[in-house]
Design a protein around this motif. Structure first.
Motif, mmCIF file in Angstrom:
data_model
loop_
_atom_site.group_PDB
_atom_site.id
_atom_site.type_symbol
_atom_site.label_atom_id
_atom_site.label_comp_id
_atom_site.label_asym_id
_atom_site.label_seq_id
_atom_site.Cartn_x
_atom_site.Cartn_y
_atom_site.Cartn_z
ATOM 1 N N VAL A 119 0.828 -1.222 0.000
ATOM 2 C CA VAL A 119 0.000 0.000 0.000
ATOM 3 C C VAL A 119 0.854 1.261 0.000
ATOM 4 O O VAL A 119 0.322 2.378 0.062
ATOM 5 C CB VAL A 119 -0.980 0.025 1.196
ATOM 6 C CG1 VAL A 119 -1.953 -1.128 1.114
ATOM 7 C CG2 VAL A 119 -0.236 0.042 2.532
ATOM 8 N N GLY A 120 2.196 1.081 -0.041
ATOM 9 C CA GLY A 120 3.074 2.233 -0.172
ATOM 10 C C GLY A 120 3.723 2.713 1.107
ATOM 11 O O GLY A 120 4.299 3.808 1.130
ATOM 12 N N ALA A 155 -3.869 4.260 6.362
ATOM 13 C CA ALA A 155 -4.173 3.902 7.746
ATOM 14 C C ALA A 155 -5.403 3.009 7.806
ATOM 15 O O ALA A 155 -5.446 2.029 8.563
ATOM 16 C CB ALA A 155 -4.382 5.160 8.583
ATOM 17 N N LYS A 156 -6.409 3.343 6.994
ATOM 18 C CA LYS A 156 -7.624 2.530 6.941
ATOM 19 C C LYS A 156 -7.301 1.112 6.476
ATOM 20 O O LYS A 156 -7.835 0.129 7.008
ATOM 21 C CB LYS A 156 -8.635 3.183 6.004
ATOM 22 C CG LYS A 156 -9.953 2.440 5.881
ATOM 23 C CD LYS A 156 -10.893 3.158 4.913
ATOM 24 C CE LYS A 156 -12.193 2.382 4.743
ATOM 25 N NZ LYS A 156 -13.109 3.073 3.783
ATOM 26 N N ALA A 157 -6.408 0.988 5.492
ATOM 27 C CA ALA A 157 -6.022 -0.329 4.988
ATOM 28 C C ALA A 157 -5.306 -1.142 6.064
ATOM 29 O O ALA A 157 -5.568 -2.341 6.232
ATOM 30 C CB ALA A 157 -5.118 -0.167 3.757
ATOM 31 N N CYS A 158 -4.422 -0.495 6.816
ATOM 32 C CA CYS A 158 -3.691 -1.194 7.882
ATOM 33 C C CYS A 158 -4.643 -1.698 8.963
ATOM 34 O O CYS A 158 -4.500 -2.820 9.455
ATOM 35 C CB CYS A 158 -2.642 -0.266 8.488
ATOM 36 S SG CYS A 158 -1.298 0.179 7.359
ATOM 37 N N ASP A 207 -7.991 -16.224 2.208
ATOM 38 C CA ASP A 207 -8.733 -15.608 1.095
ATOM 39 C C ASP A 207 -9.163 -14.193 1.453
ATOM 40 O O ASP A 207 -9.172 -13.296 0.599
ATOM 41 C CB ASP A 207 -9.959 -16.453 0.748
ATOM 42 C CG ASP A 207 -9.583 -17.828 0.220
ATOM 43 O OD1 ASP A 207 -8.497 -17.954 -0.378
ATOM 44 O OD2 ASP A 207 -10.369 -18.771 0.423
ATOM 45 N N GLU A 208 -9.522 -13.995 2.725
ATOM 46 C CA GLU A 208 -9.963 -12.668 3.169
ATOM 47 C C GLU A 208 -8.824 -11.657 3.079
ATOM 48 O O GLU A 208 -9.014 -10.517 2.629
ATOM 49 C CB GLU A 208 -10.487 -12.761 4.601
ATOM 50 C CG GLU A 208 -11.248 -11.535 5.055
ATOM 51 C CD GLU A 208 -11.873 -11.707 6.432
ATOM 52 O OE1 GLU A 208 -12.322 -10.695 7.000
ATOM 53 O OE2 GLU A 208 -11.902 -12.862 6.933
ATOM 54 N N VAL A 209 -7.629 -12.064 3.496
ATOM 55 C CA VAL A 209 -6.475 -11.165 3.404
ATOM 56 C C VAL A 209 -6.135 -10.881 1.948
ATOM 57 O O VAL A 209 -5.876 -9.726 1.575
ATOM 58 C CB VAL A 209 -5.249 -11.779 4.125
ATOM 59 C CG1 VAL A 209 -4.008 -10.916 3.884
ATOM 60 C CG2 VAL A 209 -5.517 -11.916 5.611
ATOM 61 N N ARG A 210 -6.141 -11.915 1.122
ATOM 62 C CA ARG A 210 -5.797 -11.727 -0.289
ATOM 63 C C ARG A 210 -6.807 -10.788 -0.972
ATOM 64 O O ARG A 210 -6.425 -9.916 -1.764
ATOM 65 C CB ARG A 210 -5.740 -13.069 -0.997
ATOM 66 C CG ARG A 210 -5.263 -12.956 -2.457
ATOM 67 C CD ARG A 210 -5.070 -14.313 -3.102
ATOM 68 N NE ARG A 210 -3.892 -15.005 -2.582
ATOM 69 C CZ ARG A 210 -3.948 -16.106 -1.845
ATOM 70 N NH1 ARG A 210 -5.125 -16.643 -1.521
ATOM 71 N NH2 ARG A 210 -2.834 -16.671 -1.429
ATOM 72 N N ALA A 211 -8.087 -10.945 -0.648
ATOM 73 C CA ALA A 211 -9.109 -10.076 -1.238
ATOM 74 C C ALA A 211 -8.897 -8.625 -0.816
ATOM 75 O O ALA A 211 -9.050 -7.699 -1.631
ATOM 76 C CB ALA A 211 -10.501 -10.553 -0.828
ATOM 77 N N ALA A 233 -6.005 -7.266 0.044
ATOM 78 C CA ALA A 233 -4.812 -6.791 -0.651
ATOM 79 C C ALA A 233 -5.138 -6.435 -2.101
ATOM 80 O O ALA A 233 -4.657 -5.422 -2.625
ATOM 81 C CB ALA A 233 -3.708 -7.842 -0.582
ATOM 82 N N GLU A 234 -5.928 -7.255 -2.761
ATOM 83 C CA GLU A 234 -6.300 -6.975 -4.152
ATOM 84 C C GLU A 234 -7.093 -5.685 -4.265
ATOM 85 O O GLU A 234 -6.930 -4.911 -5.223
ATOM 86 C CB GLU A 234 -7.097 -8.147 -4.719
ATOM 87 C CG GLU A 234 -6.251 -9.403 -4.946
ATOM 88 C CD GLU A 234 -7.094 -10.600 -5.354
ATOM 89 O OE1 GLU A 234 -8.348 -10.500 -5.268
ATOM 90 O OE2 GLU A 234 -6.515 -11.648 -5.740
ATOM 91 N N SER A 235 -7.952 -5.416 -3.287
ATOM 92 C CA SER A 235 -8.762 -4.194 -3.337
ATOM 93 C C SER A 235 -7.915 -2.936 -3.199
ATOM 94 O O SER A 235 -8.308 -1.860 -3.649
ATOM 95 C CB SER A 235 -9.830 -4.226 -2.240
ATOM 96 O OG SER A 235 -9.251 -4.076 -0.950
ATOM 97 N N TYR A 236 -6.749 -3.063 -2.582
ATOM 98 C CA TYR A 236 -5.842 -1.918 -2.423
ATOM 99 C C TYR A 236 -4.656 -1.993 -3.388
ATOM 100 O O TYR A 236 -3.737 -1.171 -3.303
ATOM 101 C CB TYR A 236 -5.313 -1.846 -0.986
ATOM 102 C CG TYR A 236 -6.288 -1.234 -0.013
ATOM 103 C CD1 TYR A 236 -6.371 0.148 0.147
ATOM 104 C CD2 TYR A 236 -7.130 -2.032 0.751
ATOM 105 C CE1 TYR A 236 -7.261 0.710 1.037
ATOM 106 C CE2 TYR A 236 -8.028 -1.487 1.652
ATOM 107 C CZ TYR A 236 -8.086 -0.108 1.795
ATOM 108 O OH TYR A 236 -8.981 0.449 2.683
#
Length: 461
Positions: free
Chosen positions: A188-189, A226-229, A244-248, A250-253
């Motif tokens: 996410v940078g 911050a929201k992503a974290c 799968d939840e974590v991967r989804a 990560a893909e959304s961000y």
């Protein structure tokens, strides 16, 4: 002597509490050895520079010093003695032990270690200045396959599970993988990975809003980052669906990275294995950080269900660089149980009790001081058959000797036979002072019921 002032942070259990502690230690030791871990013990002191290598500079190390040392002036004495400190955990001494003995041990080296450690911190519920830890570690030479990161927490789950029969509450081993967190944050940078982990580690103490503020002000995150974290930290689960939840997320961000995928594969393997061997015990929790500059892969924390406010009673993780001599590196994975913290909660919450506070199953009465040798002979015969016995301290009336046994918690009183008017010595008798039953007995064959031979630790109530 004046009444001593209590010194907080240094637990001293009463005899029945010590029986509970010893049962816990014996159970842990037995489980560790079932899995092939060899016991070791290391010295209590280490050089200060070695103690501080783990990065836990917030820990207050007790420094070793001498009041007097011949041949040294005061300044030189302080300089020499302050180079040593009491170890605050068992991992740093173990790393040194591995380096010193690398040529004499076989890798991967599986060890358990049960010893006291010392930390100069403020005593509070479950936190002590002197306490017992029980560690297991698996260390490799040069490399350590990931499957050991799966095995180690499952061994601990089995060890703690074996204590359920005495009243230990259910445990939850919370697991995460540092590669997942680092891969996501970089995706996410965010470059200050340790800074982000440091703030995420505060979630349970200060809540998500304040952590979000700190991520922005301290780590340079945007509101969206911050929201992503926080979204990642909120994910938990005991089945592979969490991957799968974590991967989804990560893909959304747009945060899918090679490091993230490596970490997810490892975390998934651990959760899948735990679902079979310890269903419901091991839970993926993506906010677990631990040892910010120390652990490199899997990390673990363990809580007692219903006693979460006590904090973690067992923690650890994968480390790659703690033990290295510059040429060779010995990566490892390990977990540590805070035994004193565990025992303190078992006792303070009245979860367990010892069946009695003394080892003795039998008190051999003394008819008279002239016949004490007869009582000693009976006691010796019973002890030879592994029955714990003590002899009455005085030849008081039998009623007083029975009361003495009752106060001590000794269930049986043995009465040696005595000569009658005809000179014939009667049979020995033993009395269960709880029921009042009294029967003839022979020291060469009589034994108490199995449940009375030694003190037992059982759930209270």
């Amino acid at each position: 002597m004046a009444k001593p002032t209590p010194l907080s942070g240094f637990p001293e259990w009463l005899p029945d509490g010590r029986i509970v502690e010893q049962h816990v230690l014996d159970t842990l030791r037995h489980t560790f050895e079932l899995h092939g871990f060899a016991g070791i013990e290391t010295r209590a002191v280490e050089p200060l520079d070695q103690l501080l290598r783990k990065g836990e500079t917030s820990k207050e190390v007790y420094v070793l010093s001498r009041l007097q040392e011949e041949g040294l002036d005061k300044l030189d004495q302080q300089r020499a003695d302050k180079q040593l400190g009491l170890h605050f955990d068992l991992t740093v001494p173990f790393a040194r032990y591995v380096l010193e003995n690398a040529g004499r041990i076989a890798f991967p080296f599986r060890r358990y270690q049960i010893q006291k450690v010392w930390r100069g911190e403020r005593p509070q519920d479950g936190r002590f200045r002197e306490f017992v830890q029980a560690d297991i570690d698996i260390v490799g030479a040069g490399e350590l396959p990931y499957h050991f990161e799966v095995e180690a927490p499952l061994v601990m789950a089995e060890a703690l599970g074996a204590l359920r029969e005495i009243g230990l509450p259910p445990v939850r081993i919370l697991v995460n993988n540092r590669r997942v967190a680092e891969g996501f944050y970089r995706g996410v940078g965010l470059e200050d990975v340790e800074g982000v982990l440091r703030q995420i580690d505060k979630l349970d103490k200060i809540g998500p809003e304040k952590v979000s503020e700190l991520l922005v002000t301290e780590c340079g995150a945007t509101d969206d980052q911050a929201k992503a974290c926080l979204a990642l930290a909120s994910i938990s689960g005991s089945d592979v669906g969490v991957i799968d939840e974590v991967r989804a997320l990560a893909e959304s961000y747009g945060a899918v990275t090679e490091l993230l995928e490596t970490g997810l594969a490892e975390l998934g393997a651990l959760i899948a294995a735990a679902a079979v061997r310890a269903p419901g015990v091991v839970v993926a929790d993506l906010k677990i950080a631990r040892g910010l500059d120390y652990y490199t892969g899997s990390v673990y924390e363990t809580v007692l269900v219903g006693h979460e406010q006590l904090g973690s009673v067992c923690s650890g993780g994968r480390y790659d660089t703690l033990a290295s001599d510059g040429k060779n590196t010995y990566p490892g994975v390990g977990l540590s149980i805070g035994v004193s913290r565990l025992v303190s909660r078992l006792l303070s919450a009245d979860l367990v009790q010892a069946s009695r506070s003394v080892p003795s199953a039998v008190l051999v009465a003394v008819s008279s001081e002239e016949e004490r040798a007869t009582s000693d002979t009976v006691a010796a015969a019973l002890r030879a058959r592994d029955i714990p016995v003590e002899v009455a301290p005085s030849a008081a009336r039998f009623g007083k000797q029975i009361k003495y046994a009752d106060r001590r918690g000794i269930p049986f009183v043995w009465f040696p036979g005595s000569a009658g008017e005809d000179g014939v010595v009667g049979a020995d008798q033993v009395k269960d002072i709880r029921s009042g039953d009294q029967v003839d007995a022979d020291a060469a064959s009589w034994a108490p019921p199995a449940e009375d031979r030694w003190p037992r630790v059982v759930p209270r109530g």
